[in-house]
Design an enzyme around this catalytic site. Structure first.
Site, short mmCIF file in Angstrom:
data_model
loop_
_atom_site.label_atom_id
_atom_site.label_comp_id
_atom_site.label_asym_id
_atom_site.label_seq_id
_atom_site.Cartn_x
_atom_site.Cartn_y
_atom_site.Cartn_z
CG ASP A 34 44.76 21.34 43.00
OD1 ASP A 34 44.40 20.42 43.75
OD2 ASP A 34 44.60 21.31 41.76
CB SER A 122 55.33 19.85 49.86
OG SER A 122 54.84 18.66 49.27
N1 APR Z 1 51.19 30.62 41.80
C1 APR Z 1 52.35 30.17 42.34
N2 APR Z 1 52.45 29.66 43.59
C2 APR Z 1 51.31 29.63 44.32
C3 APR Z 1 50.05 30.06 43.83
C4 APR Z 1 50.02 30.57 42.51
N3 APR Z 1 48.89 31.01 41.95
N4 APR Z 1 49.11 29.87 44.81
C5 APR Z 1 49.76 29.35 45.87
N5 APR Z 1 51.08 29.20 45.58
C6 APR Z 1 52.17 28.71 46.43
C7 APR Z 1 51.96 28.72 47.92
O1 APR Z 1 52.24 30.00 48.45
C8 APR Z 1 52.99 27.68 48.35
O2 APR Z 1 54.26 28.28 48.45
O3 APR Z 1 52.33 27.33 46.11
C9 APR Z 1 53.03 26.70 47.17
C10 APR Z 1 52.35 25.37 47.45
O4 APR Z 1 51.22 25.58 48.28
P1 APR Z 1 49.83 24.79 48.08
O5 APR Z 1 49.18 25.25 46.85
O6 APR Z 1 49.10 24.87 49.36
O7 APR Z 1 50.28 23.27 47.80
P2 APR Z 1 50.85 22.16 48.82
O8 APR Z 1 51.50 22.76 50.02
O9 APR Z 1 51.65 21.24 47.95
O10 APR Z 1 49.53 21.44 49.32
C11 APR Z 1 48.77 20.72 48.38
O11 APR Z 1 46.82 21.94 48.91
O12 APR Z 1 45.66 23.17 47.43
C12 APR Z 1 45.68 21.98 48.05
O13 APR Z 1 44.64 20.47 46.50
C13 APR Z 1 45.88 20.85 47.07
O14 APR Z 1 45.46 19.20 48.73
C14 APR Z 1 46.48 19.81 47.97
C15 APR Z 1 47.36 20.64 48.90
#
Ligand code: APR
Length: 171
Positions: A34, A122
Protein backbone atom coordinates in the site's frame (compact mmCIF):
# COMPACT_ATOMS: atom_id res chain seq x y z
CA UNK A 1 -7.82 -19.32 -21.27
CA UNK A 2 -6.28 -16.76 -18.88
CA UNK A 3 -2.62 -17.41 -18.17
CA UNK A 4 -1.38 -17.21 -14.55
CA UNK A 5 2.25 -16.21 -14.16
CA UNK A 6 4.53 -15.61 -11.17
CA UNK A 7 7.14 -12.88 -10.91
CA UNK A 8 9.54 -11.98 -8.12
CA UNK A 9 9.83 -8.21 -7.80
CA UNK A 10 8.15 -4.91 -6.99
CA UNK A 11 4.52 -4.72 -8.13
CA UNK A 12 4.75 -0.93 -8.55
CA UNK A 13 7.06 -1.47 -11.53
CA UNK A 14 4.65 -3.73 -13.41
CA UNK A 15 3.44 -2.46 -16.76
CA UNK A 16 -0.04 -3.99 -16.66
CA UNK A 17 -3.57 -2.65 -17.08
CA UNK A 18 -4.23 -2.87 -13.33
CA UNK A 19 -2.29 -3.66 -10.19
CA UNK A 20 -4.08 -4.83 -7.06
CA UNK A 21 -3.28 -3.04 -3.80
CA UNK A 22 -3.38 -4.79 -0.42
CA UNK A 23 -5.05 -1.80 1.19
CA UNK A 24 -6.82 -1.29 4.50
CA UNK A 25 -10.41 -0.24 4.93
CA UNK A 26 -9.54 3.44 5.35
CA UNK A 27 -8.21 3.55 1.76
CA UNK A 28 -5.88 6.28 3.02
CA UNK A 29 -2.61 4.40 2.63
CA UNK A 30 -0.35 2.46 4.94
CA UNK A 31 2.85 0.47 4.81
CA UNK A 32 3.86 -2.55 2.73
CA UNK A 33 2.59 -2.69 -0.82
CA UNK A 34 0.00 0.00 0.00
CA UNK A 35 2.78 2.38 0.99
CA UNK A 36 4.85 1.50 -2.06
CA UNK A 37 1.96 2.13 -4.45
CA UNK A 38 1.13 5.50 -2.92
CA UNK A 39 4.79 6.51 -2.78
CA UNK A 40 5.59 5.67 -6.38
CA UNK A 41 2.13 6.46 -7.76
CA UNK A 42 1.98 9.90 -6.21
CA UNK A 43 -0.74 12.03 -4.61
CA UNK A 44 -3.32 11.46 -7.36
CA UNK A 45 -4.02 8.00 -5.98
CA UNK A 46 -4.68 9.27 -2.46
CA UNK A 47 -6.83 12.08 -3.86
CA UNK A 48 -8.91 9.50 -5.72
CA UNK A 49 -9.20 7.36 -2.57
CA UNK A 50 -10.30 10.40 -0.56
CA UNK A 51 -12.97 11.09 -3.21
CA UNK A 52 -14.22 7.51 -2.81
CA UNK A 53 -14.38 7.97 0.97
CA UNK A 54 -16.34 11.20 0.45
CA UNK A 55 -18.84 9.49 -1.86
CA UNK A 56 -19.70 5.78 -1.97
CA UNK A 57 -17.30 4.58 0.71
CA UNK A 58 -18.03 6.87 3.63
CA UNK A 59 -17.41 4.07 6.09
CA UNK A 60 -14.37 2.78 4.22
CA UNK A 61 -13.94 -0.30 2.03
CA UNK A 62 -15.13 -3.54 3.63
CA UNK A 63 -12.82 -6.54 3.89
CA UNK A 64 -13.08 -8.67 0.75
CA UNK A 65 -14.36 -5.81 -1.41
CA UNK A 66 -12.49 -4.02 -4.24
CA UNK A 67 -12.59 -0.61 -5.92
CA UNK A 68 -10.48 0.97 -8.69
CA UNK A 69 -8.72 4.32 -8.89
CA UNK A 70 -6.20 5.95 -11.17
CA UNK A 71 -2.65 4.60 -10.91
CA UNK A 72 -1.17 8.13 -10.92
CA UNK A 73 2.44 8.04 -12.08
CA UNK A 74 2.68 4.23 -12.13
CA UNK A 75 3.10 2.42 -15.46
CA UNK A 76 -0.09 0.52 -14.69
CA UNK A 77 -3.38 1.95 -15.92
CA UNK A 78 -5.35 1.51 -12.69
CA UNK A 79 -4.97 0.46 -9.07
CA UNK A 80 -7.59 -1.94 -7.74
CA UNK A 81 -7.69 -1.50 -3.96
CA UNK A 82 -8.86 -4.48 -1.94
CA UNK A 83 -8.87 -5.11 1.81
CA UNK A 84 -7.56 -8.49 2.87
CA UNK A 85 -8.62 -10.27 6.07
CA UNK A 86 -6.28 -10.29 9.04
CA UNK A 87 -5.10 -13.83 9.82
CA UNK A 88 -6.86 -15.16 12.92
CA UNK A 89 -6.14 -18.79 13.81
CA UNK A 90 -9.39 -19.20 15.76
CA UNK A 91 -11.58 -18.28 12.77
CA UNK A 92 -11.47 -19.42 9.14
CA UNK A 93 -11.54 -16.22 7.07
CA UNK A 94 -10.51 -17.95 3.83
CA UNK A 95 -13.71 -16.89 2.08
CA UNK A 96 -12.82 -13.22 2.69
CA UNK A 97 -9.38 -13.72 1.11
CA UNK A 98 -10.99 -15.52 -1.83
CA UNK A 99 -13.45 -12.62 -2.13
CA UNK A 100 -10.55 -10.13 -2.45
CA UNK A 101 -9.39 -12.00 -5.56
CA UNK A 102 -12.86 -12.58 -7.00
CA UNK A 103 -13.92 -8.94 -6.50
CA UNK A 104 -10.62 -7.62 -7.87
CA UNK A 105 -11.13 -9.75 -11.00
CA UNK A 106 -14.69 -8.42 -11.31
CA UNK A 107 -13.45 -4.83 -11.14
CA UNK A 108 -10.66 -5.66 -13.62
CA UNK A 109 -13.28 -7.02 -16.04
CA UNK A 110 -15.33 -3.84 -15.64
CA UNK A 111 -12.20 -1.88 -16.59
CA UNK A 112 -11.70 -4.12 -19.64
CA UNK A 113 -8.26 -5.04 -18.31
CA UNK A 114 -6.29 -7.64 -20.24
CA UNK A 115 -3.45 -7.89 -17.72
CA UNK A 116 -3.65 -7.69 -13.91
CA UNK A 117 -1.01 -8.08 -11.18
CA UNK A 118 -1.76 -9.26 -7.64
CA UNK A 119 0.51 -9.05 -4.59
CA UNK A 120 0.32 -11.77 -1.94
CA UNK A 121 -2.64 -10.18 -0.18
CA UNK A 122 -2.79 -10.43 3.66
CA UNK A 123 0.60 -12.19 3.93
CA UNK A 124 2.49 -9.20 5.34
CA UNK A 125 1.15 -7.03 8.16
CA UNK A 126 -2.04 -9.10 8.19
CA UNK A 127 -0.06 -12.26 8.97
CA UNK A 128 -1.64 -14.83 6.66
CA UNK A 129 0.60 -17.90 6.14
CA UNK A 130 2.03 -17.75 2.62
CA UNK A 131 1.34 -21.37 1.64
CA UNK A 132 -2.34 -21.07 2.56
CA UNK A 133 -2.65 -17.65 0.92
CA UNK A 134 -1.06 -19.03 -2.24
CA UNK A 135 -3.56 -21.91 -2.32
CA UNK A 136 -6.56 -19.60 -1.89
CA UNK A 137 -5.25 -16.97 -4.33
CA UNK A 138 -4.31 -19.39 -7.12
CA UNK A 139 -7.47 -21.48 -6.76
CA UNK A 140 -9.75 -18.43 -6.80
CA UNK A 141 -8.03 -16.81 -9.79
CA UNK A 142 -8.01 -20.10 -11.70
CA UNK A 143 -11.74 -20.48 -11.09
CA UNK A 144 -12.79 -16.89 -11.83
CA UNK A 145 -10.38 -15.38 -14.37
CA UNK A 146 -11.68 -15.28 -17.94
CA UNK A 147 -11.77 -13.16 -21.09
CA UNK A 148 -10.98 -10.36 -21.76
CA UNK A 149 -8.31 -11.04 -19.13
CA UNK A 150 -5.29 -12.61 -20.85
CA UNK A 151 -2.69 -12.72 -18.07
CA UNK A 152 -2.84 -12.60 -14.28
CA UNK A 153 0.52 -11.99 -12.59
CA UNK A 154 1.30 -12.74 -8.96
CA UNK A 155 4.17 -10.45 -8.02
CA UNK A 156 6.02 -11.80 -5.00
CA UNK A 157 8.33 -9.46 -3.17
CA UNK A 158 10.89 -12.00 -1.95
CA UNK A 159 12.24 -15.46 -2.78
CA UNK A 160 10.35 -17.13 0.05
CA UNK A 161 6.98 -15.85 -1.13
CA UNK A 162 7.86 -16.74 -4.71
CA UNK A 163 8.83 -20.29 -3.69
CA UNK A 164 5.57 -20.76 -1.76
CA UNK A 165 3.46 -19.62 -4.72
CA UNK A 166 5.54 -21.65 -7.18
CA UNK A 167 5.10 -24.78 -5.04
CA UNK A 168 1.30 -24.40 -5.21
CA UNK A 169 1.20 -23.26 -8.84
CA UNK A 170 3.20 -26.31 -9.99
CA UNK A 171 0.68 -28.78 -8.53
N1 APR B 1 5.59 -5.31 -4.42
C1 APR B 1 5.06 -6.55 -4.25
N2 APR B 1 4.79 -7.08 -3.04
C2 APR B 1 5.08 -6.33 -1.97
C3 APR B 1 5.63 -5.01 -2.05
C4 APR B 1 5.88 -4.52 -3.35
N3 APR B 1 6.39 -3.30 -3.55
N4 APR B 1 5.79 -4.52 -0.77
C5 APR B 1 5.37 -5.49 0.06
N5 APR B 1 4.95 -6.58 -0.64
C6 APR B 1 4.44 -7.86 -0.16
C7 APR B 1 4.76 -8.26 1.26
O1 APR B 1 6.06 -8.83 1.32
C8 APR B 1 3.67 -9.28 1.51
O2 APR B 1 4.05 -10.54 1.00
O3 APR B 1 3.02 -7.77 -0.18
C9 APR B 1 2.49 -8.77 0.68
C10 APR B 1 1.37 -8.14 1.49
O4 APR B 1 1.93 -7.45 2.60
P1 APR B 1 1.36 -6.03 3.11
O5 APR B 1 1.69 -5.00 2.13
O6 APR B 1 1.81 -5.88 4.51
O7 APR B 1 -0.24 -6.21 3.06
P2 APR B 1 -1.22 -7.03 4.03
O8 APR B 1 -0.53 -8.15 4.74
O9 APR B 1 -2.41 -7.34 3.18
O10 APR B 1 -1.59 -5.96 5.14
C11 APR B 1 -2.33 -4.83 4.74
O11 APR B 1 -0.73 -3.36 5.64
O12 APR B 1 0.39 -1.82 4.43
C12 APR B 1 -0.65 -1.98 5.27
O13 APR B 1 -2.23 -0.29 4.61
C13 APR B 1 -1.97 -1.68 4.59
O14 APR B 1 -3.18 -1.80 6.63
C14 APR B 1 -2.90 -2.50 5.43
C15 APR B 1 -2.08 -3.73 5.74
Amino acid sequence: MTEIRLHQGDITLMSVDAIVNAANSSLLGGGGVDGAIHRRGGPEILAACRALRASHYGRGLATGQAVATTAGRLKAGHVIHTVGPVWYPEEDRSELLASCHRESLRVAAELGARTVAFPAISTGVYGWPLDDAARIALRTVTEHAGPPLETVWFVLFDAYAYAEFAAVHRK
